[in-house]
Design a protein around this motif. Structure first.
Motif, PDB file in Angstrom:
ATOM      1  N   CYS A 166      15.647   1.570   4.757  1.00  0.00           N
ATOM      2  CA  CYS A 166      15.114   0.124   5.394  1.00  0.00           C
ATOM      3  C   CYS A 166      14.096   0.116   3.866  1.00  0.00           C
ATOM      4  N   PRO A 167      14.962  -1.051   2.873  1.00  0.00           N
ATOM      5  CA  PRO A 167      14.083  -0.800   1.421  1.00  0.00           C
ATOM      6  C   PRO A 167      12.429  -1.188   1.665  1.00  0.00           C
ATOM      7  N   ASP A 168      11.923  -1.737   2.790  1.00  0.00           N
ATOM      8  CA  ASP A 168      10.322  -2.086   3.065  1.00  0.00           C
ATOM      9  C   ASP A 168       9.480  -2.823   1.795  1.00  0.00           C
ATOM     10  N   GLN A 169       9.332  -3.470   2.017  1.00  0.00           N
ATOM     11  CA  GLN A 169       9.244  -4.337   0.777  1.00  0.00           C
ATOM     12  C   GLN A 169       7.898  -4.057   0.441  1.00  0.00           C
ATOM     13  N   TYR A 170       6.383  -3.423   1.555  1.00  0.00           N
ATOM     14  CA  TYR A 170       5.465  -3.493   1.466  1.00  0.00           C
ATOM     15  C   TYR A 170       4.943  -2.475   0.980  1.00  0.00           C
ATOM     16  N   HIS A 171       5.339  -1.104   0.397  1.00  0.00           N
ATOM     17  CA  HIS A 171       5.138  -0.056   0.040  1.00  0.00           C
ATOM     18  C   HIS A 171       6.246   0.388  -0.941  1.00  0.00           C
ATOM     19  N   ASN A 172       7.541  -0.290  -1.105  1.00  0.00           N
ATOM     20  CA  ASN A 172       8.309   0.231  -2.343  1.00  0.00           C
ATOM     21  C   ASN A 172       8.431  -0.054  -3.512  1.00  0.00           C
ATOM     22  N   PRO A 173       7.759   0.449  -4.428  1.00  0.00           N
ATOM     23  CA  PRO A 173       7.868   1.007  -6.043  1.00  0.00           C
ATOM     24  C   PRO A 173       8.767   0.050  -6.511  1.00  0.00           C
ATOM     25  N   ASP A 174       9.930  -0.148  -5.591  1.00  0.00           N
ATOM     26  CA  ASP A 174      10.818  -0.852  -6.330  1.00  0.00           C
ATOM     27  C   ASP A 174      10.961  -3.020  -6.644  1.00  0.00           C
TER      28      ASP A 174
END
Length: 383
Positions: A166-174
């Motif tokens: 899961c990339p987890d867009q909410y918390h992923n600095p990428d």
């Protein structure tokens, strides 16, 4: 030979190769992402002698989040977090899902997206056409709304699917780092930028663009655009019709120190602006574009004429044909015939009052975390 005939002859290419000189070609669909145009948005949408430059991210195959989907997937593969052929699982209201479907095709990964009943049928249909699985939650979370319900379903899928990521867009600095190229495109296109107007949802593109631009222009004014009933900047949570901006949780990617001010925009105001843009500039979009355009229009009118303002339009109008641009749908939600005020109402601090119409606040502070929020990041998670 007349002057007109001479002009016509001068415009005829001298070789077939010149016919393709300005055409864009790409070896892969991922290569179509980026290098989007900017458009001058002036009167009659804006006041006479005022205007702003709009970055048209709808010219990407799926929208602005094509950029972050490709970047997050590529980075996870390089770090070994995403194994070859492993499934990608993520929560989305639409645009990131399209980007992940593109990344899945580009890098060879199956994709499962978790959404809610608010996703437009056109988007769900496109996701399935591009090969993605679409899971729809049926009930909102009692505290975190649809977003938290979707994230809980993502966690269930990760537990059930070996090697899923899961990339987890909410918390992923990428998600933040992915937008540095967009910022550099703006610098190359506009030369100087005095004010950036940008919507805020996961916090990725506002932080990624704003930080890079401020490294070029230290005095840059950053204006964040949120939606009423969003908790990002400390307003109480509520039912939100608008999608693509706002949040019912507190994404760690939001760079609160970056913003000079924040505006909250209500759904009828965003609809009015999106439709006015379509009529006057033939370039528009949905909720985020309408909200950003409304605020950028005001910033242009209230700033010196020489101020150079850049506004980011995250997508185009096509997915909103059945909502924002559908008269019957809008009437059913009481969104038509509500012309916004010329100026926003003002509050000194976010916690001062719950807002229900376009409102501005020049004190930007991170909200206190909810007692049960804790650390819920799923970035890089693989099962």
């Amino acid at each position: 030979m007349t002057n007109r005939q001479s002009s016509v002859l001068e415009s005829v290419p001298s070789s077939p190769a010149q016919l393709l000189a300005a055409a864009r070609s790409a070896p892969t669909p991922a290569a179509l992402v980026g290098d989007t145009p900017v458009l001058w948005v002036g009167e009659p949408f804006t006041a006479a002698g005022r205007g702003f430059w709009a970055k048209l991210e709808g010219h990407n195959p799926g929208g602005i989040k094509d950029r972050t989907a490709l970047y997050m997937v590529r980075a996870a593969r390089e770090r070994g977090q995403l194994l070859p052929g492993a499934r990608i699982v993520e929560s989305t209201s639409g645009t990131l899902g399209l980007g992940l479907a593109l990344a899945g095709v580009a890098f060879g990964h199956p994709v499962s997206v978790v959404t809610d009943p608010g996703m437009e049928p056109q988007v769900a249909g496109l996701l399935r056409a591009y090969g993605a699985e679409v899971h729809t939650v049926s009930e909102p979370h009692p505290v975190g709304g649809w977003q938290e319900a979707r994230r809980e379903r993502v966690a269930q899928l990760l537990a059930d699917l070996p090697d899923a990521w899961c990339p987890d867009q909410y918390h992923n600095p990428d998600n933040v780092a992915a937008y540095a190229p967009l910022a550099r495109e703006l610098v190359a296109q506009l030369g100087r930028i005095d004010t950036l107007v940008v919507s805020v949802g996961t916090g990725g593109h506002s932080a990624g663009i704003g930080r890079v631009l401020r490294s070029f222009f230290p005095a840059l004014r950053v204006v964040g655009v949120d939606t009423c009933a969003s908790t990002i900047f400390g307003q109480p949570a509520g039912t939100r019709l608008m999608r693509g901006l706002g949040s019912s949780i507190h994404p760690s990617n939001v760079a609160y120190d970056l913003f000079d001010e924040v505006h909250w925009v209500a759904a009828p105001e965003a609809v009015w602006a999106a439709r006015a843009l379509a009529r006057t500039r033939y370039a528009t979009g949905g909720w985020s574009v309408g909200a950003v355009a409304l605020v950028a229009r005001w910033v242009a009118r209230t700033s010196p004429a020489e101020e150079r303002i850049a506004a980011v339009f995250p997508d185009g109008p096509h997915r909103y044909v059945g909502t924002v641009f559908d008269d019957d749908w809008c009437r059913g939600h009481r969104l038509l015939d509500q012309v916004p005020a010329e100026d926003p109402q003002e509050i000194a601090r976010s916690a001062e009052a719950a807002v229900s119409r376009w409102t501005r606040c020049t004190t930007v502070e991170p909200p206190a975390p909810a007692a049960d929020e804790g650390v819920r990041g799923l970035a890089g998670v693989a099962r």
